[in-house]
Design an enzyme around this catalytic site. Structure first.
Site, PDB file in Angstrom:
ATOM      1  N   ARG A 209      24.119   1.079 -10.887  1.00 25.41           N
ATOM      2  CA  ARG A 209      23.060   0.594 -10.002  1.00 25.41           C
ATOM      3  C   ARG A 209      21.749   0.592 -10.792  1.00 25.41           C
ATOM      4  O   ARG A 209      20.783   1.260 -10.423  1.00 25.41           O
ATOM      5  CB  ARG A 209      22.957   1.467  -8.749  1.00 25.41           C
ATOM      6  CG  ARG A 209      24.097   1.239  -7.772  1.00 25.41           C
ATOM      7  CD  ARG A 209      23.889   1.940  -6.462  1.00 25.41           C
ATOM      8  NE  ARG A 209      24.119   3.360  -6.580  1.00 25.41           N
ATOM      9  CZ  ARG A 209      24.547   4.139  -5.582  1.00 25.41           C
ATOM     10  NH1 ARG A 209      24.807   3.601  -4.401  1.00 25.41           N
ATOM     11  NH2 ARG A 209      24.722   5.417  -5.745  1.00 25.41           N
ATOM     12  N   GLN A 238      25.879   7.190 -15.919  1.00 22.60           N
ATOM     13  CA  GLN A 238      27.323   7.396 -16.039  1.00 22.60           C
ATOM     14  C   GLN A 238      28.117   6.099 -15.918  1.00 22.60           C
ATOM     15  O   GLN A 238      29.335   6.125 -15.818  1.00 22.60           O
ATOM     16  CB  GLN A 238      27.795   8.388 -14.965  1.00 22.60           C
ATOM     17  CG  GLN A 238      27.061   9.717 -14.987  1.00 22.60           C
ATOM     18  CD  GLN A 238      27.607  10.710 -13.976  1.00 22.60           C
ATOM     19  OE1 GLN A 238      28.117  11.751 -14.338  1.00 22.60           O
ATOM     20  NE2 GLN A 238      27.509  10.406 -12.705  1.00 22.60           N
ATOM     21  N   ASN A 267      31.741   9.317 -16.363  1.00 20.66           N
ATOM     22  CA  ASN A 267      31.519   9.358 -14.921  1.00 20.66           C
ATOM     23  C   ASN A 267      32.069  10.647 -14.321  1.00 20.66           C
ATOM     24  O   ASN A 267      33.275  10.804 -14.139  1.00 20.66           O
ATOM     25  CB  ASN A 267      32.178   8.143 -14.258  1.00 20.66           C
ATOM     26  CG  ASN A 267      31.881   8.073 -12.772  1.00 20.66           C
ATOM     27  OD1 ASN A 267      30.957   8.721 -12.282  1.00 20.66           O
ATOM     28  ND2 ASN A 267      32.663   7.288 -12.061  1.00 20.66           N
ATOM     29  N   ASP A 294      18.052  10.601  -5.421  1.00 19.56           N
ATOM     30  CA  ASP A 294      19.057   9.544  -5.507  1.00 19.56           C
ATOM     31  C   ASP A 294      18.516   8.316  -6.227  1.00 19.56           C
ATOM     32  O   ASP A 294      17.361   7.918  -6.020  1.00 19.56           O
ATOM     33  CB  ASP A 294      19.535   9.148  -4.104  1.00 19.56           C
ATOM     34  CG  ASP A 294      20.941   9.645  -3.815  1.00 19.56           C
ATOM     35  OD1 ASP A 294      21.614  10.110  -4.754  1.00 19.56           O
ATOM     36  OD2 ASP A 294      21.369   9.567  -2.653  1.00 19.56           O
ATOM     37  N   ASP A 296      19.382   5.211  -5.765  1.00 19.11           N
ATOM     38  CA  ASP A 296      19.223   4.032  -4.913  1.00 19.11           C
ATOM     39  C   ASP A 296      18.289   4.280  -3.736  1.00 19.11           C
ATOM     40  O   ASP A 296      18.210   3.463  -2.818  1.00 19.11           O
ATOM     41  CB  ASP A 296      20.576   3.541  -4.404  1.00 19.11           C
ATOM     42  CG  ASP A 296      21.322   4.594  -3.593  1.00 19.11           C
ATOM     43  OD1 ASP A 296      20.969   5.783  -3.696  1.00 19.11           O
ATOM     44  OD2 ASP A 296      22.267   4.224  -2.876  1.00 19.11           O
ATOM     45  N   ASP A 406      26.011  19.091  -1.962  1.00 18.26           N
ATOM     46  CA  ASP A 406      24.699  19.460  -1.427  1.00 18.26           C
ATOM     47  C   ASP A 406      24.822  20.469  -0.289  1.00 18.26           C
ATOM     48  O   ASP A 406      24.045  21.425  -0.199  1.00 18.26           O
ATOM     49  CB  ASP A 406      23.925  18.225  -0.970  1.00 18.26           C
ATOM     50  CG  ASP A 406      24.736  17.266  -0.103  1.00 18.26           C
ATOM     51  OD1 ASP A 406      25.895  17.582   0.236  1.00 18.26           O
ATOM     52  OD2 ASP A 406      24.214  16.186   0.241  1.00 18.26           O
ATOM     53  N   HIS A 430      16.736   5.453   2.330  1.00 18.36           N
ATOM     54  CA  HIS A 430      18.074   5.443   1.726  1.00 18.36           C
ATOM     55  C   HIS A 430      19.024   4.673   2.642  1.00 18.36           C
ATOM     56  O   HIS A 430      18.827   4.622   3.856  1.00 18.36           O
ATOM     57  CB  HIS A 430      18.557   6.890   1.552  1.00 18.36           C
ATOM     58  CG  HIS A 430      19.785   7.044   0.712  1.00 18.36           C
ATOM     59  ND1 HIS A 430      21.053   6.891   1.218  1.00 18.36           N
ATOM     60  CD2 HIS A 430      19.938   7.348  -0.603  1.00 18.36           C
ATOM     61  CE1 HIS A 430      21.937   7.101   0.250  1.00 18.36           C
ATOM     62  NE2 HIS A 430      21.283   7.372  -0.864  1.00 18.36           N
TER      63      HIS A 430
END
Length: 663
Positions: A209, A238, A267, A294, A296, A406, A430
């Site tokens: 991404r 990754q 990855n 994050d 994205d 998390d 998000h």
């Protein structure tokens, strides 16, 4: 500590989070006496006219779209003549209750400048959401030397242990404009826990991404005040579509200079990417905090600065979490901190909170329940600030690829005396979960396995309750004809029995095995267009009546028993066309009752699959799941002891993973 800021882009979508036109707050009488909420109402005792009056009284005027003011800069706003503005908003109300509860701060100073003609009024709310003015400044620079007027006020946090905010409203006179700039809420440096202002390293992990990740780096690079507290950004790439190959990366890297550390690794999922940033931060020894962010997400960079500043002042080290707004509906707060239900082994909002609060239709001034201090067990890693001393004491994230790292970290940190504070005014945008369905992809394996790894680590006596949930979830997958999901769920439970060493050793290679295991099922074969399949006989809509929780459970149990007893004529293997088309929104188990086969849209709305019922496979899967669950329940305490003893998240374990040539 908190600068008042305004959006410089996407303001049409986000302005209600920063500034709103003033309106009288809608009053909720129950905030005066909680006993009003003890007794339920009896709508059956109302007359039709009483019900009509109640509905009419509850109708609110539509909230006005922001108007009558202009954002001049990141920190300055100008009101047109006659405009009345309120900053009782998510990003610009100062969360005084949180500062009173978690720090030694007992007063806050408001500072700003203003020009033009009008008033600036400071307001304070209580934990009940009741607001009152505390000080008003009258501004009239039109008849003086024309220079800005400085506004300053010292405000007490007395009585705010349970919650409350400070904010300001501004009102321009009818014949003149009013400009307010550089407003900031300050707290005394002498009560800061840390000797010096803390510094932060940002950990971003990305997998194919690159454009999102580059936008994140640009946002950080463009914030001068943030960069004064930034050591470096660990960007762990990754993927195969690399961030460094994107147009504009070189310029951003040059801008950040030594404040960007670009890392390439195999990855290892989100847990491996974030843990790499945590690991590098601890090893470097330069930062006080690591911020997990994050790739994205769209960040409000001021949030990073606020999180670091708050963490400097807390009485003891805490994790500082940020809220998550929906990226496709920017004013809707999906969640601000979460807690973990030990019975269900699942997450839910912090007590008193709710999912998906829309600040456009229900501003902070009209949401009394949001003025209280809330308590969290964990915060999603879309935005989570972790003290380096916490990582040194309890380790990094679990080596579990994705999902539940998390949650487990928040529970572990809390057990060791490092609570999570999900701070209002700190958030990112998000992608929401409504466009995702792990059960229909390879993520199902990791969600199931890691959910129960988390339970083994933190709930050594939960074996029997866990067994019920495992069987319940498996039966649910089967009702939806998700036989690939059942396969992955069983693989996850089988791997759980192999113990913690297998978890670590299989991290670099497990994803390929999981993808392979999904193949060969009707629900895992997708088509880019529904026109690639025969026309369905019918199209589904919501076909069930709402019911109480017990009744829904009862219906579900009846559906499971019917599915277990079903004969081959109920199957869809011989269907020449899907019996029904089911949109992603309605692809929950009630939609599949009595259905032999269905064309089902994917959660992202980009493909369809032709699900076919297979009663024999369902029974075989449930038997297999029952045997796995029986073994897990029997060996639960032994497995819990093994997983807890292995020290999965230690720096030493992660160092071995990072050096593994397989990754």
């Amino acid at each position: 500590m908190n600068r008042v800021v305004y959006p410089m882009r996407d303001a049409d979508q986000t302005m209600p989070l920063y500034a709103v036109n003033w309106h009288p707050a809608h009053f909720d009488p129950s905030v005066f006496d909680e006993r009003d909420n003890l007794v339920s109402a009896d709508p059956n005792g109302m007359t039709r006219s009483e019900l009509s009056r109640l509905i009419a009284a509850s109708r609110r005027a539509a909230v006005e779209e922001p108007h009558g003011f202009a954002v001049d800069s990141r920190n300055t706003i100008t009101l047109a003549a006659g405009t009345h503005l309120s900053l009782c908003t998510y990003f610009n109300a100062f969360p005084a209750g949180y500062w009173r509860y978690w720090t030694r701060v007992r007063s806050v100073r408001f500072v700003a400048w203003a020009t033009g003609k009008g008033t600036v009024t400071l307001f304070r709310s209580t934990a009940r959401g009741l607001a009152a003015p505390v000080e008003t400044f009258t501004i009239d620079t039109k008849h003086g030397d024309g220079g800005p007027e400085r506004l300053t006020a010292e405000l007490s946090l007395k009585g705010m242990l349970d919650g409350g905010f400070y904010w300001f409203d501004a009102c321009a006179d009818a014949d003149a404009s009013l400009t307010v700039g550089d407003a900031v809420w300050q707290v005394p440096a002498r009560v800061r826990r840390t000797r010096e202002p803390g510094t932060v390293s940002v950990a971003i992990t990305t997998f194919n991404r690159p454009s999102y990740c580059l936008d994140q780096l640009r946002a950080i690079a463009g914030e001068r005040e943030l960069r004064e507290r930034l050591d470096t950004v660990y960007c762990t790439d990754q993927g195969t579509d690399l961030v460094r190959d994107q147009s504009g990366f070189a310029e951003t890297a040059d801008d950040l200079g030594g404040q960007l550390t670009y890392i390439r690794q195999g990855n290892l999922g989100g847990s491996g990417g974030f843990s790499r940033g945590m690991y590098e931060t601890v090893k470097a020894g330069a930062s006080d905090y690591t911020l997990l962010l994050d790739d994205d997400a769209i960040s409000e960079p001021e949030s990073i600065l606020r999180a670091v500043q708050f963490a400097d002042y807390t009485v003891r080290p805490v994790l500082v979490g940020g809220g998550m707004f929906h990226i496709d509906h920017r004013t809707v707060l999906h969640v601000q901190g979460e807690r973990y239900d030990a019975r269900a082994q699942w997450m839910e909002p912090s007590r008193g909170a709710e999912f998906n609060h829309d600040f456009r239709s229900e501003p902070l001034a009209d949401s009394p329940s949001m003025h209280g201090v809330r308590f969290s067990d964990f915060n999603g890693w879309w935005f989570c600030l972790i003290p380096v001393e916490t990582m040194r004491e309890i380790g990094l994230g679990l080596p579990v690829f994705i999902k539940f790292d998390d949650i487990e970290y928040g529970l572990r940190a809390k057990r060791h005396g490092f609570p999570t504070v999900s701070l209002p005014g700190v958030a990112v945008w998000h992608m929401g979960w409504h466009d995702k369905d792990p059960a229909r992809g390879w993520e199902e394996y990791f969600q199931v396995r890691n959910r129960w790894v988390c339970a083994l680590l933190h709930y050594p006596n939960a074996g029997r309750a866990a067994a019920f949930r495992m069987l319940y979830e498996e039966a649910n997958l089967g009702l939806r004809m998700l036989y690939s999901g059942m396969e992955l769920s069983q693989l996850a439970l089988a791997d759980l029995l192999k113990g913690p060493e297998y978890l670590v050793e299989s991290l670099p290679t497990k994803i390929a095995e999981v993808r392979k295991a999904r193949k060969g099922f009707t629900d895992s074969v997708t088509y880019s267009s529904p026109l690639d399949l025969p026309e369905p006989d019918d199209h589904a809509d919501r076909a069930w009546a709402p019911a109480g929780a017990r009744e829904v459970t009862k219906r579900g149990m009846k559906a499971v028993l019917a599915a277990l007893r079903a004969r081959p004529r109920a199957d869809g293997a011989k269907d020449e066309a899907p019996q029904v088309a089911i949109p992603a929104r309605f692809s929950i188990w009630p939609s599949f009752i009595g259905v032999r086969s269905a064309m089902v849209t994917s959660a992202d709305g980009d493909s369809v699959a032709w699900f076919r019922r297979d009663s024999r496979l369902y029974r075989r899967n449930m038997r297999k799941c029952f045997n796995l669950v029986r073994h897990l329940a029997r060996d639960w305490k032994r497995l819990s002891k093994e997983y807890r003893a292995y020290d999965l998240p230690s720096l030493k374990t992660w160092e071995r993973i990072f050096k593994n040539p397989k990754q």
